[in-house]
Design an enzyme around this catalytic site. Structure first.
Site, PDB file in Angstrom:
ATOM      1  N   GLY A 153       0.817  -1.201   0.000  1.00 14.34           N
ATOM      2  CA  GLY A 153       0.000   0.000   0.000  1.00 14.34           C
ATOM      3  C   GLY A 153       0.854   1.257   0.000  1.00 14.34           C
ATOM      4  N   LYS A 217       4.712  -0.918  -9.886  1.00 14.71           N
ATOM      5  CA  LYS A 217       4.724   0.502  -9.471  1.00 14.71           C
ATOM      6  C   LYS A 217       6.139   1.012  -9.246  1.00 14.71           C
ATOM      7  CE  LYS A 217       5.713   0.478  -4.863  1.00 14.71           C
ATOM      8  NZ  LYS A 217       6.532   1.414  -4.051  1.00 14.71           N
ATOM      9  N   THR A 274       4.244   6.803  -4.661  1.00 12.36           N
ATOM     10  CA  THR A 274       5.630   6.554  -5.065  1.00 12.36           C
ATOM     11  C   THR A 274       6.061   7.449  -6.217  1.00 12.36           C
ATOM     12  OG1 THR A 274       5.274   4.250  -4.427  1.00 12.36           O
ATOM     13  CG2 THR A 274       7.251   4.720  -5.682  1.00 12.36           C
ATOM     14  N   ASN A 282      12.737   4.884  -5.512  1.00 17.77           N
ATOM     15  CA  ASN A 282      12.595   4.645  -6.953  1.00 17.77           C
ATOM     16  C   ASN A 282      12.434   5.957  -7.712  1.00 17.77           C
ATOM     17  OD1 ASN A 282      12.383   1.552  -7.239  1.00 17.77           O
ATOM     18  ND2 ASN A 282      10.958   1.989  -5.586  1.00 17.77           N
TER      19      ASN A 282
END
Length: 379
Positions: A153, A217, A274, A282
């Site tokens: 999550g 993701k 993210t 990332n």
């Protein structure tokens, strides 16, 4: 390629219910420490395992994880240890919070110390390089007598550790008995084990969808970072996020997962977080590359595990095996691992043939621009 259902091979009683009282967290990085704090806040007894003896000794002495979460106090009830046996002995549930590339090795280390039928929750995100297996498949092979699930999550470790309101998805395969009695399902019991005023878990039976979303993701976040670092802004990131969601959905569906899962916390929620902040390793990794920083100088020259860098290989390998097109992930893969030029690769991404947004529209038109247009927009 759905993951196996380990629940059917365990001796867990159908009448077991309620929270797991003793939780072992394997991995004393930022996220592992944050989850230890979550479990303790929920009233559980917690063991936190880390491989670095010096870090564990410092944690025990100072009451803080000085390396990964300095300034955040670890309350009584969290026992830090570098002894795997001591961490897992008597644990009712185990959270594995180590990088995806080390998962198989860590599972093998855990195996001799786990009690019968103890559930294992995967808190890393990725696909095994080479085999193309989801992490639940890897763990299922190494720990065949244990239920395997995942926690995922929109979660930054420090915010979670500071007890900011946070929501996650907890996914486990449901045995048929759990369809009749969902409160006895492993995911439900874990939700009760970790849930508190500020930490809200949602229960899912779609382990495949949750895992695919988590792996993809990370790669899309690198793409968003690259374009941000190259000088582009919100329009560009919004397009990449949208395309990334479509790629998540396509891969999840092909492997037996649900598009609905991808639309939830583990997919859209995690991807949005993210791709929107350099707090994400990332995203930050991509920003630095997009700005032209050499690989050896990223993160100030410090070694940092960036899951999406490895995931870019495994995601594209898997997509190729099952015939799924993932243009955003492929662009990141080619830039990171094939030496492709960043601007030219993203220019080609925008210059793909024009198609209908609805899948029902069978439409493809030649793009009117050249593949160099976007690359020349920012100097």
């Amino acid at each position: 390629m759905p993951s196996p259902d380990p629940i059917s091979r365990t001796s867990l009683s159908e009448t077991d219910r309620g929270p797991f009282e003793t939780i072992a967290v394997v991995g004393a990085g930022a996220w592992g420490t944050a989850l230890a704090l979550v479990a303790r806040e929920a009233g559980r007894e917690v063991r936190l395992w880390g491989r670095n003896n010096e870090d564990i000794a410092t944690m025990t002495k100072t009451g803080q994880n000085m390396r990964y979460l300095p300034g955040i106090h670890l309350p009584e009830g969290i026992e830090a240890t570098a002894d795997m046996g001591a961490a897992l002995s008597g644990a009712d549930c185990v959270l594995l919070v180590t990088p995806s590339v080390t998962l198989r090795e860590i599972c093998r280390q855990c195996a001799p110390h786990l009690g019968e039928g103890v559930p294992v929750v995967l808190c890393a995100k990725g696909i095994e390089t080479g085999s193309g297996k989801l992490l639940s498949e890897v763990a299922g092979e190494e720990l065949p007598e244990h239920p395997i699930g995942a926690l995922s999550g929109p979660t930054f470790a420090r915010e979670t550790a500071l007890n900011y309101p946070t929501a996650v998805t907890l996914a486990f395969p449901f045995a048929q008995a759990h369809r009749r009695d969902p409160e006895a399902a492993t995911a439900s019991r874990l939700a009760l084990s970790l849930g508190s005023e500020m930490f809200r878990p949602y229960v899912s039976d779609d382990l495949v969808g949750v895992e695919v979303a988590g792996a993809v993701k990370n790669v899309v976040a690198i793409a968003c970072g690259m374009m941000t670092g190259a000088g582009y802004a919100e329009n560009t990131r919004a397009a990449l996020i949208t395309w990334g969601i479509a790629e998540m959905m396509a891969l999840a569906e092909a492997l037996g997962g649900s598009r609905e899962t991808v639309a939830g916390l583990s997919g859209v929620g995690d991807l949005t977080l993210t791709c929107s902040s350099k707090t994400s390793r990332n995203m930050h990794f991509g920003v630095q590359l997009g700005a032209g920083i050499e690989r050896e100088n990223l993160f100030g020259g410090n070694p940092v595990v960036v899951e999406g860098e490895v995931n870019a290989i495994s995601v594209i390998d898997l997509a190729d095996r099952i015939g799924i097109e993932m243009p955003v992930c492929r662009a990141v893969h080619d830039i990171l691992h094939e030496g492709a030029d960043l601007r030219a690769t993203f220019a080609a991404l925008w210059a793909r043939p024009l198609t209908g947004e609805s899948r029902a529209l069978n439409l493809e038109l030649d793009h009117p621009s050249t593949a160099t247009g976007i690359g020349s927009a920012v100097g």
